[in-house]
Write an enzyme that holds these catalytic residues in place. Structure first.
Site, PDB file in Angstrom:
ATOM      1  N   CYS A 293       0.715  -1.219  -0.050  1.00 27.52           N
ATOM      2  CA  CYS A 293       0.020   0.080  -0.103  1.00 27.52           C
ATOM      3  C   CYS A 293       0.810   1.344   0.034  1.00 27.52           C
ATOM      4  O   CYS A 293       1.612   1.493   0.716  1.00 27.52           O
ATOM      5  CB  CYS A 293      -0.934   0.031   1.227  1.00 27.52           C
ATOM      6  SG  CYS A 293      -2.069  -1.055   1.113  1.00 27.52           S
TER       7      CYS A 293
ATOM      8  N   ARG B  55       4.366  -0.727  -4.457  1.00 24.58           N
ATOM      9  CA  ARG B  55       3.904  -1.091  -3.051  1.00 24.58           C
ATOM     10  C   ARG B  55       2.641  -1.672  -3.236  1.00 24.58           C
ATOM     11  O   ARG B  55       2.163  -2.115  -2.163  1.00 24.58           O
ATOM     12  CB  ARG B  55       3.820   0.075  -2.301  1.00 24.58           C
ATOM     13  CG  ARG B  55       5.492   0.783  -1.974  1.00 24.58           C
ATOM     14  CD  ARG B  55       5.331   1.860  -0.727  1.00 24.58           C
ATOM     15  NE  ARG B  55       4.823   1.207   0.172  1.00 24.58           N
ATOM     16  CZ  ARG B  55       5.976   0.919   1.242  1.00 24.58           C
ATOM     17  NH1 ARG B  55       7.230   1.250   1.092  1.00 24.58           N
ATOM     18  NH2 ARG B  55       5.479   0.316   2.466  1.00 24.58           N
TER      19      ARG B  55
ATOM     20  N   TRP C 299      -2.981  -2.436  -1.764  1.00 21.85           N
ATOM     21  CA  TRP C 299      -2.815  -4.081  -1.929  1.00 21.85           C
ATOM     22  C   TRP C 299      -3.685  -4.690  -1.006  1.00 21.85           C
ATOM     23  O   TRP C 299      -3.543  -4.493   0.245  1.00 21.85           O
ATOM     24  CB  TRP C 299      -1.067  -4.234  -1.362  1.00 21.85           C
ATOM     25  CG  TRP C 299      -0.838  -5.619  -1.702  1.00 21.85           C
ATOM     26  CD1 TRP C 299      -0.126  -6.150  -2.920  1.00 21.85           C
ATOM     27  CD2 TRP C 299      -0.669  -6.804  -0.941  1.00 21.85           C
ATOM     28  NE1 TRP C 299       0.022  -7.546  -2.717  1.00 21.85           N
ATOM     29  CE2 TRP C 299      -0.171  -7.856  -1.476  1.00 21.85           C
ATOM     30  CE3 TRP C 299      -1.237  -7.079   0.532  1.00 21.85           C
ATOM     31  CZ2 TRP C 299      -0.113  -9.130  -0.982  1.00 21.85           C
ATOM     32  CZ3 TRP C 299      -1.086  -8.256   1.015  1.00 21.85           C
ATOM     33  CH2 TRP C 299      -0.587  -9.320   0.259  1.00 21.85           C
TER      34      TRP C 299
ATOM     35  N   ASN D  36      -2.435   1.906   5.592  1.00 18.60           N
ATOM     36  CA  ASN D  36      -1.519   0.498   5.348  1.00 18.60           C
ATOM     37  C   ASN D  36      -1.516  -0.104   6.414  1.00 18.60           C
ATOM     38  O   ASN D  36      -1.038   0.539   7.531  1.00 18.60           O
ATOM     39  CB  ASN D  36      -0.061   1.320   4.813  1.00 18.60           C
ATOM     40  CG  ASN D  36       0.879   0.246   4.713  1.00 18.60           C
ATOM     41  OD1 ASN D  36       0.332  -0.888   4.208  1.00 18.60           O
ATOM     42  ND2 ASN D  36       2.078   0.462   4.312  1.00 18.60           N
ATOM     43  N   GLY D  37      -1.984  -1.309   6.449  1.00 19.62           N
ATOM     44  CA  GLY D  37      -1.711  -2.199   7.647  1.00 19.62           C
ATOM     45  C   GLY D  37      -3.096  -3.180   7.770  1.00 19.62           C
ATOM     46  O   GLY D  37      -3.847  -3.207   6.812  1.00 19.62           O
TER      47      GLY D  37
ATOM     48  N   GLU E  63      16.899 -18.578  -5.659  1.00 17.22           N
ATOM     49  CA  GLU E  63      16.885 -17.313  -6.264  1.00 17.22           C
ATOM     50  C   GLU E  63      16.288 -17.393  -7.644  1.00 17.22           C
ATOM     51  O   GLU E  63      15.357 -16.580  -7.887  1.00 17.22           O
ATOM     52  CB  GLU E  63      18.057 -16.384  -5.931  1.00 17.22           C
ATOM     53  CG  GLU E  63      17.889 -14.869  -6.469  1.00 17.22           C
ATOM     54  CD  GLU E  63      16.691 -14.275  -5.833  1.00 17.22           C
ATOM     55  OE1 GLU E  63      16.352 -14.748  -5.118  1.00 17.22           O
ATOM     56  OE2 GLU E  63      16.774 -13.055  -6.190  1.00 17.22           O
TER      57      GLU E  63
ATOM     58  N   LYS F  93      12.803 -15.810  -8.644  1.00 20.94           N
ATOM     59  CA  LYS F  93      12.577 -14.691  -9.757  1.00 20.94           C
ATOM     60  C   LYS F  93      11.867 -15.157 -10.825  1.00 20.94           C
ATOM     61  O   LYS F  93      10.968 -14.426 -11.419  1.00 20.94           O
ATOM     62  CB  LYS F  93      14.041 -14.481 -10.546  1.00 20.94           C
ATOM     63  CG  LYS F  93      15.142 -13.808  -9.947  1.00 20.94           C
ATOM     64  CD  LYS F  93      14.874 -12.104  -9.363  1.00 20.94           C
ATOM     65  CE  LYS F  93      13.934 -12.098  -8.120  1.00 20.94           C
ATOM     66  NZ  LYS F  93      14.549 -11.458  -6.821  1.00 20.94           N
TER      67      LYS F  93
ATOM     68  N   GLU G 180       8.158 -15.538  -9.784  1.00 27.50           N
ATOM     69  CA  GLU G 180       7.209 -14.371  -9.248  1.00 27.50           C
ATOM     70  C   GLU G 180       7.063 -13.220 -10.540  1.00 27.50           C
ATOM     71  O   GLU G 180       5.958 -12.610 -10.687  1.00 27.50           O
ATOM     72  CB  GLU G 180       8.009 -13.663  -8.301  1.00 27.50           C
ATOM     73  CG  GLU G 180       9.267 -12.865  -8.535  1.00 27.50           C
ATOM     74  CD  GLU G 180      10.015 -12.273  -7.468  1.00 27.50           C
ATOM     75  OE1 GLU G 180       9.422 -11.790  -6.467  1.00 27.50           O
ATOM     76  OE2 GLU G 180      11.452 -12.067  -7.400  1.00 27.50           O
TER      77      GLU G 180
ATOM     78  N   HIS H  49      16.460 -37.185  -5.423  1.00 25.55           N
ATOM     79  CA  HIS H  49      15.536 -37.955  -4.382  1.00 25.55           C
ATOM     80  C   HIS H  49      14.275 -37.368  -4.414  1.00 25.55           C
ATOM     81  O   HIS H  49      13.481 -36.972  -3.318  1.00 25.55           O
ATOM     82  CB  HIS H  49      16.027 -37.031  -2.895  1.00 25.55           C
ATOM     83  CG  HIS H  49      17.834 -37.753  -2.899  1.00 25.55           C
ATOM     84  ND1 HIS H  49      17.980 -38.949  -2.331  1.00 25.55           N
ATOM     85  CD2 HIS H  49      19.014 -37.128  -2.852  1.00 25.55           C
ATOM     86  CE1 HIS H  49      19.068 -39.117  -2.461  1.00 25.55           C
ATOM     87  NE2 HIS H  49      19.957 -38.010  -2.611  1.00 25.55           N
TER      88      HIS H  49
ATOM     89  N   LYS I  39       6.137  -4.639  -3.513  1.00 26.01           N
ATOM     90  CA  LYS I  39       7.280  -4.584  -2.601  1.00 26.01           C
ATOM     91  C   LYS I  39       7.114  -3.916  -1.373  1.00 26.01           C
ATOM     92  O   LYS I  39       6.386  -3.598  -1.085  1.00 26.01           O
ATOM     93  CB  LYS I  39       8.118  -3.540  -3.640  1.00 26.01           C
ATOM     94  CG  LYS I  39       9.742  -3.489  -3.165  1.00 26.01           C
ATOM     95  CD  LYS I  39      10.421  -3.164  -4.186  1.00 26.01           C
ATOM     96  CE  LYS I  39      11.915  -3.492  -3.950  1.00 26.01           C
ATOM     97  NZ  LYS I  39      12.303  -4.715  -4.614  1.00 26.01           N
TER      98      LYS I  39
HETATM   99  C1  F6R Z   1      11.733 -11.143  -4.441  1.00 29.48           C
HETATM  100  C2  F6R Z   1      11.837 -10.407  -3.224  1.00 29.48           C
HETATM  101  C3  F6R Z   1      11.048 -10.591  -1.952  1.00 29.48           C
HETATM  102  C4  F6R Z   1      11.909  -9.690  -0.919  1.00 29.48           C
HETATM  103  C5  F6R Z   1      11.184 -10.176   0.189  1.00 29.48           C
HETATM  104  C6  F6R Z   1      11.911  -9.509   1.601  1.00 29.48           C
HETATM  105  O1  F6R Z   1      12.299 -10.769  -5.470  1.00 29.48           O
HETATM  106  O2  F6R Z   1      12.008  -8.947  -3.455  1.00 29.48           O
HETATM  107  O3  F6R Z   1      11.157 -11.909  -1.840  1.00 29.48           O
HETATM  108  O4  F6R Z   1      13.173 -10.289  -0.979  1.00 29.48           O
HETATM  109  O5  F6R Z   1       9.854  -9.788   0.482  1.00 29.48           O
HETATM  110  O6  F6R Z   1      11.900  -8.170   1.478  1.00 29.48           O
HETATM  111  P1  F6R Z   1      13.053  -7.129   2.124  1.00 29.48           P
HETATM  112  O7  F6R Z   1      14.330  -7.606   1.651  1.00 29.48           O
HETATM  113  O8  F6R Z   1      12.648  -5.829   1.897  1.00 29.48           O
HETATM  114  O9  F6R Z   1      12.841  -7.399   3.649  1.00 29.48           O
END
Ligand code: F6R
Length: 617
Positions: free
Chosen positions: A2, A27, A74, A100-101, A490, A494, A497, A513, A612
């Site tokens: 948000c 966000r 969000w 937000n929250g 990772e 990537k 997502e 396994h 994010k």
């Molecule tokens: C994936 C990604 C998320 C963040 C996770 C933690 O690309 O960005 O998995 O890594 O939400 O976020 P931070 O690092 O801001 O605590």
């Protein structure tokens, strides 16, 4: 999670707020809305979907007021509808609110308010809080407690609110005033020239001012055009500290790139240079960190390290674990922050905690930090966002210094976390038994990282071609060993997502396994194949996949020769020191995921359901 913007000043508020919301769209992008106070009433425009939809809607409403609030959502409570979008206005028309929250006790509050005659148009917890403020506002005598009736009604309402919030409120009888408060969700005040702003992220303020105040949990700010004041929930006055943001609006813009993710992938050489700048000792044998707030002797006496993080940041911790154990010989444990906070695992004396978080606001990581501190442990933080909650609550820490990361899929923040993890391993090792010459070699290796990444990025056009051939698959495996196992995790994260392809990461030998059951010509595998002692073992795992007709993309270091026809595609990265290898090996998988997502027509910077900085549990 948000985005929030509030403005009070002399300019028309709506265009400024919408510009800020565009910068915050990463966000949350389920819906967006703006409300301004004009001609004695709230005029509200809101719309599901992107901020661009809101922009069209806002022009219909002729929003001329110079005082307003805006939000990009969000969804948590209530579906994605216009009615559930923020801002919300109380049923008596007196209060407008963005939030937000999550207000956890909203059901009980709503029951109380229904009995008092308040009505609701949405399914949200936010509208309940909005009406509770209206209830207190209606009851509050003017000027109570030496504070305005407006501030006091927000304060009283928040005393009843359980959960997390970052809120901005307008009151119908308070033109030119905003009240904002936080608990668990970030809010930053922007102190401009004859205007005041508030936002959930600096990027929404930076075009108006570089002077900011990071609001703390439990604080309420009262903003007016010319001044502002801060008090606590218990009504004590606070002396605010005004900080200066060191980056500019240009750093938060996409420039000529198609997506922020692309921009941030290609920014990595410079980002790594920034992350290491001034952090090597003069004798060139170790790293230095200014803000750790822990003495060398304390560090020598530590028996165990625990790293807490979520998502991509946890993968960076896992590589760091490998390097610290290898070079400094200190046992390291990595834990999902969300699990650690509830698991109640036995902890040992002489344990030091690290919390790694790009945003410094991830609620699970923050809660884990508080849990470790509550139990008496020192917690150091590795964060990118300066002034973030985790950075402030930790006992010390290291900033990543890579500038704003806007793409939801983390790239430059990740590789800088890997670099800082490697520098930390070097620093700890040199406090124990790593020799001067081994330290010097490692420093040289780390300094080479930006150029090695530049070389790896040159493969982008080839990787784009490969991506075209692989974009139609529905499943993919990523396989690596030792410090490249977290890079396999990772790579899989990537890909899933941003392109919505189901992908999993495994240690290469673990594949037999269970996951090998997935292998057929329909499930490609991406293998990390570096030179070194594991090479033959990795090649054997590749043979097992090939025998079952699985397509293979091999990421090899320069000089590795694979048996003929074993890999369908080969991507070469420079051969490099083991401490730098995870950084360099990340580049092709970032590019592969990015180009596959573009090929599939996905909205790379705003992947579905994601936002994010996850500030709700
Ligand atoms: C994936 C990604 C998320 C963040 C996770 C933690 O690309 O960005 O998995 O890594 O939400 O976020 P931070 O690092 O801001 O605590």
């Amino acid at each position: 999670m948000c985005g929030i913007v509030g403005y009070v000043g002399k300019q028309k508020a709506a265009p400024l707020i919408i510009e800020g919301l565009k910068r915050l769209e990463y966000r949350g992008y389920d819906s967006a809305g703006v409300a301004v106070l004009q001609d004695g009433k709230f005029v509200v425009a809101k719309k599901t979907g992107r901020v661009a939809n809101l922009e069209q809607e806002a022009t219909r409403h002729r929003l001329n007021g110079t005082h307003g609030i805006g939000h990009t959502r969000w969804a948590t409570h209530g579906g994605v509808t216009d009615a559930n979008a923020h801002p919300h206005v109380s049923s008596d028309g007196k209060i407008a609110l963005i939030h937000n929250g999550v207000i956890e006790n909203y059901v009980a509050m709503k029951k109380f308010l229904l009995e008092k005659g308040y009505t609701f148009k949405s399914e949200t917890d936010t509208e309940v809080l909005c009406n509770l403020i209206a209830y207190h506002y209606a009851k509050e005598p003017a000027g109570a407690n030496g504070d305005s009736r407006f501030v006091e009604s927000v304060r009283k309402s928040l005393r009843h609110a359980e959960g997390t919030y970052g809120i901005v409120v307008m009151a119908i009888d308070a033109p030119g005033e905003l009240v904002t408060a936080r608990k668990g969700s970030p809010l930053i005040l922007g102190i401009g020239d004859g205007e005041s702003l508030v936002a959930s992220d600096v990027s929404a303020l930076i075009s108006r001012t570089q002077n900011v105040v990071y609001l703390k949990d439990g604080e309420i700010a009262h903003l007016r055009e010319q001044n502002f004041s801060i008090t606590t929930l218990s009504s004590g006055a606070v002396s605010p500290v005004v900080d200066k943001v060191t980056w500019s609006i240009k750093d938060a813009e996409r420039g000529d790139h198609a997506h922020f993710m692309e921009k941030e992938i290609f920014e990595q050489p410079v980002a790594l240079e920034n992350a290491m700048r001034g952090r090597f000792s003069e004798d060139g044998s170790t790293a230095n960190f200014g803000g750790l707030n822990i003495t060398a002797n304390e560090l020598r006496s530590i028996d165990r390290l625990v790293f807490l993080a979520c998502g991509t940041a946890l993968h960076a911790c896992m590589v760091t674990e490998h390097l610290i154990e290898r070079f400094a010989r200190i046992p390291v444990e990595c834990d999902y922050a969300s699990e650690f906070r509830y698991r109640n695992s036995p902890l040992f004396h002489n344990t030091l905690f690290f919390a790694m978080s790009q945003s410094g606001e991830t609620i699970d990581t923050l809660a884990a930090v508080r849990e470790a501190k509550r139990k008496g442990y020192k917690v150091l933080a590795i964060n990118n966002v300066v002034g973030s909650t985790i950075a402030r609550e930790a006992d010390g820490g290291i900033y990543q210094h890579v500038g704003p990361e806007v793409g939801v899929a983390s790239t430059k923040a990740f590789t800088s976390q890997l670099l800082i993890g490697a520098m930390l391993a070097l620093y700890l090792a040199r406090l124990r038994d790593m020799s001067f010459s081994d330290g010097t070699q490692l420093v040289q290796a780390l300094k080479a990282a930006p150029d090695l990444v530049r070389t790896a990025l040159k493969e982008a056009p080839r990787i784009r071609e490969i991506a075209k051939r692989y974009a139609h698959y529905t499943d993919m495996l990523f396989l690596g060993r030792l410090s490249l196992f977290p890079i396999a995790l990772e790579g899989a994260l990537k890909l899933k997502e941003i392109s919505y392809i189901h992908a999993e990461g495994y240690p290469a030998a673990e594949m037999k396994h269970g996951p090998i059951a997935l292998i057929s010509e329909k499930c490609p595998s991406v293998f990390f194949v570096p030179k070194g002692e594991m090479l033959n073992k990795i090649v054997s795992s590749m043979q097992e996949i090939k025998a079952r007709k699985g397509p293979i993309i091999a990421v090899v270091t320069d000089g590795v020769e694979l048996p003929p026809a074993l890999a369908d595609e080969v991507i070469t990265i420079p051969d490099c020191h083991e401490a730098v290898l995870p950084i360099v090996a990340s580049i092709p998988v970032q590019l592969l995921s990015y180009y596959i997502a573009v090929e599939r027509g996905c909205d790379v910077d705003k992947p579905r359901n994601l936002a994010k900085s996850v500030t709700v549990e």
